[in-house]
Design a protein around this motif. Sequence first.
Motif, mmCIF file in Angstrom:
data_model
loop_
_atom_site.group_PDB
_atom_site.id
_atom_site.type_symbol
_atom_site.label_atom_id
_atom_site.label_comp_id
_atom_site.label_asym_id
_atom_site.label_seq_id
_atom_site.Cartn_x
_atom_site.Cartn_y
_atom_site.Cartn_z
ATOM 1 N N UNK A 19 0.804 -1.253 0.076
ATOM 2 C CA UNK A 19 0.036 0.057 0.064
ATOM 3 C C UNK A 19 0.803 1.321 -0.063
ATOM 4 N N UNK A 20 1.963 1.202 0.764
ATOM 5 C CA UNK A 20 2.729 2.515 0.829
ATOM 6 C C UNK A 20 3.408 2.688 -0.519
ATOM 7 N N UNK A 21 3.978 1.502 -1.067
ATOM 8 C CA UNK A 21 4.527 1.734 -2.391
ATOM 9 C C UNK A 21 3.597 2.201 -3.545
ATOM 10 N N UNK A 22 2.455 1.888 -3.346
ATOM 11 C CA UNK A 22 1.034 2.115 -4.445
ATOM 12 C C UNK A 22 0.799 3.800 -4.249
ATOM 13 N N UNK A 23 0.994 4.146 -2.772
ATOM 14 C CA UNK A 23 0.564 5.358 -2.729
ATOM 15 C C UNK A 23 1.608 6.666 -2.700
ATOM 16 N N UNK A 24 2.947 6.219 -2.626
ATOM 17 C CA UNK A 24 3.996 7.204 -2.697
ATOM 18 C C UNK A 24 5.229 6.775 -3.578
ATOM 19 N N UNK A 25 5.853 7.901 -4.337
ATOM 20 C CA UNK A 25 6.962 7.696 -5.152
ATOM 21 C C UNK A 25 7.860 6.667 -4.576
ATOM 22 N N UNK A 50 10.021 8.391 -1.539
ATOM 23 C CA UNK A 50 9.377 8.591 -0.353
ATOM 24 C C UNK A 50 9.150 7.391 0.451
ATOM 25 N N UNK A 51 8.464 6.499 -0.480
ATOM 26 C CA UNK A 51 8.111 5.106 0.433
ATOM 27 C C UNK A 51 9.298 4.504 1.035
ATOM 28 N N UNK A 88 11.840 6.185 2.358
ATOM 29 C CA UNK A 88 12.391 6.947 3.297
ATOM 30 C C UNK A 88 11.386 6.667 4.641
ATOM 31 N N UNK A 89 10.151 6.539 4.474
ATOM 32 C CA UNK A 89 9.140 6.462 5.315
ATOM 33 C C UNK A 89 9.327 4.802 6.052
ATOM 34 N N UNK A 90 9.580 3.896 5.095
ATOM 35 C CA UNK A 90 9.967 2.578 5.460
ATOM 36 C C UNK A 90 11.322 2.485 6.358
ATOM 37 N N UNK A 91 12.151 3.332 5.982
ATOM 38 C CA UNK A 91 13.143 3.366 6.890
ATOM 39 C C UNK A 91 13.163 4.083 8.422
ATOM 40 N N UNK A 92 12.198 5.143 8.278
ATOM 41 C CA UNK A 92 11.749 5.697 9.455
ATOM 42 C C UNK A 92 11.009 4.669 10.630
ATOM 43 N N UNK A 93 10.405 3.890 9.758
ATOM 44 C CA UNK A 93 9.590 2.625 10.434
ATOM 45 C C UNK A 93 10.521 1.878 11.083
ATOM 46 N N UNK A 94 11.426 1.302 10.485
ATOM 47 C CA UNK A 94 12.351 0.219 10.904
ATOM 48 C C UNK A 94 13.312 1.024 12.091
ATOM 49 N N UNK A 95 13.389 2.295 12.010
ATOM 50 C CA UNK A 95 14.267 2.727 13.057
ATOM 51 C C UNK A 95 13.264 3.042 14.311
ATOM 52 N N UNK A 96 12.084 3.353 13.932
ATOM 53 C CA UNK A 96 11.137 3.555 15.234
ATOM 54 C C UNK A 96 10.892 2.110 15.832
ATOM 55 N N UNK A 97 10.798 1.117 14.940
ATOM 56 C CA UNK A 97 10.713 -0.182 15.488
ATOM 57 C C UNK A 97 11.687 -0.792 16.356
ATOM 58 N N UNK A 98 13.024 -0.399 15.909
ATOM 59 C CA UNK A 98 14.133 -0.824 16.476
ATOM 60 C C UNK A 98 14.282 -0.142 17.995
#
Length: 208
Positions: free
Chosen positions: A24-30, A33-34, A36-46
């Motif tokens: 869904x994220x890749x479908x909604x964002x370039x 940008x997708x 970058x969002x995934x990298x932030x989510x991985x950092x937050x999860x860690x």
Amino acid sequence: VVALAASIYLLSGKEALLRAARACLHAALPPRAAGSVLEICRLANKIFSGYIGGQLVDALLVGGETFALMSIFGLEYAPLLAVLVGVTNIVPVLGPFLGAVPGLIILLLELPWKAAEFAIIIVVQQVDGNFIAPRILGGATGLPGLGVLLAIVVGGAWFGIPGMVLGVPTLAVLAALLKQAVGAGLTARGLDENGEPRRNLPGGPQEN
């Protein structure tokens, strides 16, 4: 029971849910940008995982301290009150009082002369909350002890108990993102962390 069942279903289907969320994220964002969002989510999860683990370790330490002290003083209900104190200690700053006050009330009703001895638990919890816990949580989140205390105070002042619990990992994520942004800015300008021009590596292009 419903929360427990939902947790089991979420954990068992975690991989499928993550794949769907990424799609869904890749479908909604370039693509950039997708990513970058995934990298932030991985950092937050860690960081959040490390924080929760640190809180559980601290709660175990406080519960063990409480049980040991109550056993030494011969207080009643040591296992019950130790578990209560350990669980409530998950809430920073306010947790020690949430665990100590019910214990004092129970002992006042059953053994009034023992309530004064149980009050030493409050002292132990305050020492833990102000010295031991910030070091444990700081190691888990990468924040210094002062940063942990600041996150707890500011988060509690703005959002109450939820802010006290989630303030530390939230600040840790923001600090990590800020550190990455500062590092990228310095690298783009050819500067090191002290603001000095970077020296060329051996074998690389030499400065004129």
